[in-house]
Design a protein around this motif. Structure first.
Motif, PDB file in Angstrom:
ATOM      1  N   LYS A  69     -16.040   9.863  -5.587  1.00 50.33           N
ATOM      2  CA  LYS A  69     -14.907   9.251  -6.276  1.00 50.33           C
ATOM      3  C   LYS A  69     -15.361   8.564  -7.559  1.00 50.33           C
ATOM      4  CE  LYS A  69     -14.969   5.146  -3.285  1.00 50.33           C
ATOM      5  NZ  LYS A  69     -14.163   4.351  -2.328  1.00 50.33           N
ATOM      6  N   GLU A  70     -14.480   8.592  -8.531  1.00 51.60           N
ATOM      7  CA  GLU A  70     -14.812   8.143  -9.876  1.00 51.60           C
ATOM      8  C   GLU A  70     -15.247   6.678  -9.930  1.00 51.60           C
ATOM      9  OE1 GLU A  70     -12.723   8.590 -14.243  1.00 51.60           O
ATOM     10  OE2 GLU A  70     -11.539   7.842 -12.566  1.00 51.60           O
ATOM     11  N   ASP A  91     -11.667  12.256 -10.010  1.00 51.33           N
ATOM     12  CA  ASP A  91     -10.463  11.446 -10.198  1.00 51.33           C
ATOM     13  C   ASP A  91      -9.367  12.137  -9.393  1.00 51.33           C
ATOM     14  OD1 ASP A  91      -8.133  10.204 -10.973  1.00 51.33           O
ATOM     15  OD2 ASP A  91      -8.584  10.222 -13.110  1.00 51.33           O
ATOM     16  N   ARG A  92      -8.946  11.483  -8.313  1.00 46.94           N
ATOM     17  CA  ARG A  92      -8.011  12.150  -7.399  1.00 46.94           C
ATOM     18  C   ARG A  92      -6.667  12.454  -8.049  1.00 46.94           C
ATOM     19  NH1 ARG A  92      -9.537   8.704  -1.926  1.00 46.94           N
ATOM     20  NH2 ARG A  92     -11.625   9.622  -1.680  1.00 46.94           N
ATOM     21  N   LYS A  93      -6.350  11.777  -9.149  1.00 46.99           N
ATOM     22  CA  LYS A  93      -5.104  12.069  -9.857  1.00 46.99           C
ATOM     23  C   LYS A  93      -5.265  13.261 -10.790  1.00 46.99           C
ATOM     24  CE  LYS A  93      -3.455   7.285  -9.770  1.00 46.99           C
ATOM     25  NZ  LYS A  93      -3.060   6.104 -10.604  1.00 46.99           N
ATOM     26  N   GLN A  94      -6.515  13.552 -11.162  1.00 51.24           N
ATOM     27  CA  GLN A  94      -6.795  14.675 -12.052  1.00 51.24           C
ATOM     28  C   GLN A  94      -8.013  15.436 -11.521  1.00 51.24           C
ATOM     29  OE1 GLN A  94      -7.285  12.576 -15.798  1.00 51.24           O
ATOM     30  NE2 GLN A  94      -5.131  12.845 -16.312  1.00 51.24           N
ATOM     31  N   GLY A  95      -7.862  15.971 -10.325  1.00 52.98           N
ATOM     32  CA  GLY A  95      -8.984  16.595  -9.651  1.00 52.98           C
ATOM     33  C   GLY A  95      -9.416  17.934 -10.215  1.00 52.98           C
TER      34      GLY A  95
END
Length: 240
Positions: A69-70, A91-95
């Protein structure tokens, strides 16, 4: 390009483990390919899992680039080290960017480490696996390497204080044979097969583990189905 940071970090980890008298039992490392890309898939029970999972590749003189994770990369200490060791921020929002980065690394012959449960399992049992590892293996044309870790939760895990004193804690690592990921197979089916194999390796690691809780107050690290006091998956979900 020379690896200026990763090998010294591994050396420091080995020195720390010796100082802490951590007894590592590692089997199956011959299944790590000596060259070429692969996706290393491991269960996730503690904060140091990437260190121990990475150790399974060292007998074959390989380095594992983990997807993490970032936020770990933003930390003032771990961030520079993670970048220097060429791990991959997610970045789980921009994987999608991390996914592309991992694919490029696999195609260039790297081993990419993935924890498909996404987060630490507080029940110390296997959670469901996300299919990203299988999809990466399919697209890159590389195998998946199943790995099981046991004992790492006793050193440092979610919701518990770190125990990095000289405590003689054993850690058991098991590596399974490569699993192919044909493009004509459904990624979900490959993911189920990998999870089943990791479960088998985890069962083997637990059977081989040379320690048991001293008493009921020390049984927090043992899953409920093995007689411990760790929360069940249902209890973890309810606590939320």
């Amino acid at each position: 390009m020379a690896e200026l940071v990763y090998p010294p970090v591994i050396g420091a980890a080995h020195a720390l483990f010796r100082a802490l008298d951590i007894r590592i039992d590692m089997k199956g490392t011959e299944h790590i390919p000596r060259q070429g890309g692969a996706v290393l898939v491991s269960n996730h029970i503690g904060y140091l899992d990437f260190v121990f999972a990475g150790l399974t590749a060292r007998p074959q003189k390989r380095l594992v680039r983990f997807m993490a994770k970032e936020s770990v990369f933003r930390h003032k200490v771990s961030g520079p080290l993670m970048r220097a060791m060429k791990h991959i921020p997610v970045d789980r929002k921009q994987g999608e960017a991390a996914y592309r980065h991992a694919l490029e690394s696999l195609r260039s012959g790297e081993i990419i480490g993935v924890f498909p449960e996404a987060t630490i399992s507080q029940s110390f049992t296997l959670k469901s696996f996300k299919s990203g590892a299988a999809r990466m293996a399919q697209e890159a044309g590389v195998p998946l390497i199943p790995v099981a870790l046991w004992g790492t939760q006793r050193l440092w895990t979610k919701g518990r204080p770190r125990d990095l004193k000289r405590s003689h804690i054993p850690v058991t690592l098991r590596v399974g044979e490569p699993i192919e990921a044909p493009t004509d197979h459904y990624a979900g089916a490959i993911t189920r097969r990998v999870r089943e194999r990791v479960q088998e390796l985890l069962d083997s690691a637990q059977r081989a583990y040379p320690a048991a809780p001293k008493d009921s107050s020390d049984s927090w690290w043992l899953p409920a189905h093995l007689g411990g006091t760790a929360p069940t998956p249902a209890q973890v979900k309810e606590a939320g």
